[in-house]
Design a protein around this motif. Sequence first.
Motif, PDB file in Angstrom:
ATOM      1  N   ALA A   1      -2.725  -0.402  -6.650  1.00  0.00           N
ATOM      2  CA  ALA A   1      -3.646  -0.080  -5.555  1.00  0.00           C
ATOM      3  C   ALA A   1      -3.971  -1.319  -4.726  1.00  0.00           C
ATOM      4  CB  ALA A   1      -4.938   0.519  -6.127  1.00  0.00           C
ATOM      5  N   TYR A   2      -4.342  -2.405  -5.395  1.00  0.00           N
ATOM      6  CA  TYR A   2      -4.770  -3.597  -4.650  1.00  0.00           C
ATOM      7  C   TYR A   2      -3.598  -4.324  -3.996  1.00  0.00           C
ATOM      8  CZ  TYR A   2      -9.518  -2.996  -6.295  1.00  0.00           C
ATOM      9  OH  TYR A   2     -10.779  -2.496  -6.512  1.00  0.00           O
ATOM     10  N   LEU A   3      -2.401  -4.232  -4.567  1.00  0.00           N
ATOM     11  CA  LEU A   3      -1.229  -4.796  -3.900  1.00  0.00           C
ATOM     12  C   LEU A   3      -0.945  -4.049  -2.594  1.00  0.00           C
ATOM     13  CD1 LEU A   3       1.277  -5.480  -6.832  1.00  0.00           C
ATOM     14  CD2 LEU A   3       0.330  -7.182  -5.270  1.00  0.00           C
ATOM     15  N   LEU A   4      -1.020  -2.721  -2.639  1.00  0.00           N
ATOM     16  CA  LEU A   4      -0.787  -1.935  -1.424  1.00  0.00           C
ATOM     17  C   LEU A   4      -1.849  -2.241  -0.370  1.00  0.00           C
ATOM     18  CD1 LEU A   4       0.265   1.490  -2.987  1.00  0.00           C
ATOM     19  CD2 LEU A   4       1.720  -0.094  -1.724  1.00  0.00           C
ATOM     20  N   TRP A   5      -3.109  -2.319  -0.781  1.00  0.00           N
ATOM     21  CA  TRP A   5      -4.166  -2.661   0.168  1.00  0.00           C
ATOM     22  C   TRP A   5      -3.999  -4.095   0.693  1.00  0.00           C
ATOM     23  CZ3 TRP A   5      -8.151  -0.031  -3.479  1.00  0.00           C
ATOM     24  CH2 TRP A   5      -8.344   1.301  -3.074  1.00  0.00           C
ATOM     25  N   GLY A   6      -3.539  -4.993  -0.170  1.00  0.00           N
ATOM     26  CA  GLY A   6      -3.383  -6.381   0.234  1.00  0.00           C
ATOM     27  C   GLY A   6      -2.334  -6.580   1.309  1.00  0.00           C
ATOM     28  N   PHE A   7      -1.252  -5.799   1.257  1.00  0.00           N
ATOM     29  CA  PHE A   7      -0.177  -5.941   2.238  1.00  0.00           C
ATOM     30  C   PHE A   7      -0.282  -4.905   3.361  1.00  0.00           C
ATOM     31  CE2 PHE A   7       1.890  -7.976  -1.509  1.00  0.00           C
ATOM     32  CZ  PHE A   7       2.098  -9.219  -0.929  1.00  0.00           C
ATOM     33  N   PHE A   8      -1.386  -4.159   3.399  1.00  0.00           N
ATOM     34  CA  PHE A   8      -1.555  -3.123   4.418  1.00  0.00           C
ATOM     35  C   PHE A   8      -1.547  -3.669   5.851  1.00  0.00           C
ATOM     36  CE2 PHE A   8      -3.897   0.669   6.223  1.00  0.00           C
ATOM     37  CZ  PHE A   8      -2.871   1.559   5.990  1.00  0.00           C
ATOM     38  N   PRO A   9      -2.033  -4.906   6.101  1.00  0.00           N
ATOM     39  CA  PRO A   9      -1.950  -5.432   7.474  1.00  0.00           C
ATOM     40  C   PRO A   9      -0.529  -5.453   8.028  1.00  0.00           C
ATOM     41  CG  PRO A   9      -3.428  -6.799   6.177  1.00  0.00           C
ATOM     42  CD  PRO A   9      -2.792  -5.834   5.225  1.00  0.00           C
ATOM     43  N   ILE A  10       0.462  -5.713   7.186  1.00  0.00           N
ATOM     44  CA  ILE A  10       1.849  -5.730   7.652  1.00  0.00           C
ATOM     45  C   ILE A  10       2.240  -4.342   8.149  1.00  0.00           C
ATOM     46  CG2 ILE A  10       4.245  -6.118   6.960  1.00  0.00           C
ATOM     47  CD1 ILE A  10       3.203  -8.101   4.871  1.00  0.00           C
ATOM     48  N   TYR A  11       1.845  -3.315   7.407  1.00  0.00           N
ATOM     49  CA  TYR A  11       2.146  -1.933   7.804  1.00  0.00           C
ATOM     50  C   TYR A  11       1.487  -1.603   9.144  1.00  0.00           C
ATOM     51  CZ  TYR A  11       2.562   3.150   7.491  1.00  0.00           C
ATOM     52  OH  TYR A  11       2.858   4.472   7.757  1.00  0.00           O
ATOM     53  N   LEU A  12       0.209  -1.984   9.299  1.00  0.00           N
ATOM     54  CA  LEU A  12      -0.497  -1.657  10.530  1.00  0.00           C
ATOM     55  C   LEU A  12       0.118  -2.360  11.734  1.00  0.00           C
ATOM     56  CD1 LEU A  12      -4.230  -1.692   9.351  1.00  0.00           C
ATOM     57  CD2 LEU A  12      -2.819   0.290   9.903  1.00  0.00           C
ATOM     58  N   LYS A  13       0.597  -3.578  11.542  1.00  0.00           N
ATOM     59  CA  LYS A  13       1.241  -4.296  12.652  1.00  0.00           C
ATOM     60  C   LYS A  13       2.479  -3.547  13.138  1.00  0.00           C
ATOM     61  CE  LYS A  13      -1.017  -8.425  12.840  1.00  0.00           C
ATOM     62  NZ  LYS A  13      -1.543  -9.068  14.062  1.00  0.00           N
TER      63      LYS A  13
END
Length: 307
Positions: free
Chosen positions: A14-26
Amino acid sequence: MNPVRLGYLYGFGAYLLWGFFPIYLKLLRPAGPVEILAHRIVWSVVFVALLLAAMRNIGFLRALARRPRTLAAIVVAAALIAVNWGTYIYGVNSDRVVETALGYFINPLVVVLIGVFVLRERLRPAQWAALGVGAAAVVVLTVDYGRLPYLALTLAFSFAGYGLVKKRLGLPAAEGLFVESAVLALPALAYLGWLAGRGESTFGHVSLGHTLLLVLAGAATAVPLLLFAGAANRLPLSGLGMLQYLAPILQLGCGVLIFHEPMPPARLAGFALVWVALIVFTVDAVRHTRRTRAAARTPVPVTAATR
């Protein structure tokens, strides 16, 4: 697999996915923040509805319809998470990932603050010290930014308020996310329709990959929440508390190392104060948990009065 190990595995996921979520949003640009938010809401409803249908768990809606107070609380939770999601998307896509990471670093301190003013909880001296250092950090960062770090504060307070409402509701993760997203779905669909009518929608007009990424925003929202629920059901609170710092650490790394956002000395000093506050807060929480467990295991001596 041991339930605790499985819990840590879910938590890390869960926290890994949330941690790299900015890359997805970009990757969702050139869609604007509100359009991304609307797609995130709509496709979350679709994804979780399919999941609940597969689990044959749609029947909970009938029971929920007979609880107006619960429905009112869900509307409040939906409004808070919409503010949180919208602020986060705006922060990431306006190149302020570092400030959004700050919001999730100070979130545990805001939770304690809400406990004092809303739940009338009494704090231990170490908790007061952590709050004091956290307040000093906000002052330092305000001087550095030339303004209050309002994105970070909005993220921290909205997510802390959302957590408070969710705790009182006690709904399972999938069911809760479905109802909250469903509350927001009509205005989200109305906005997307208005955008399409003006010819300003990016959905289906940029590339096939961009369209698929917008559709997958629902899964990208739901999967970490479901993993987090699995972790919360298997881990002690202290273990879950330690994991929560993984996401903002990764988000900060994304902002500085991948997106090359500035980190001047004054800003670094402000973050350092936040980290000091979190260390004090975490160490105190771990010690308090250990003392509580030790006291629970200590046998009560049998006396004449207790026989």
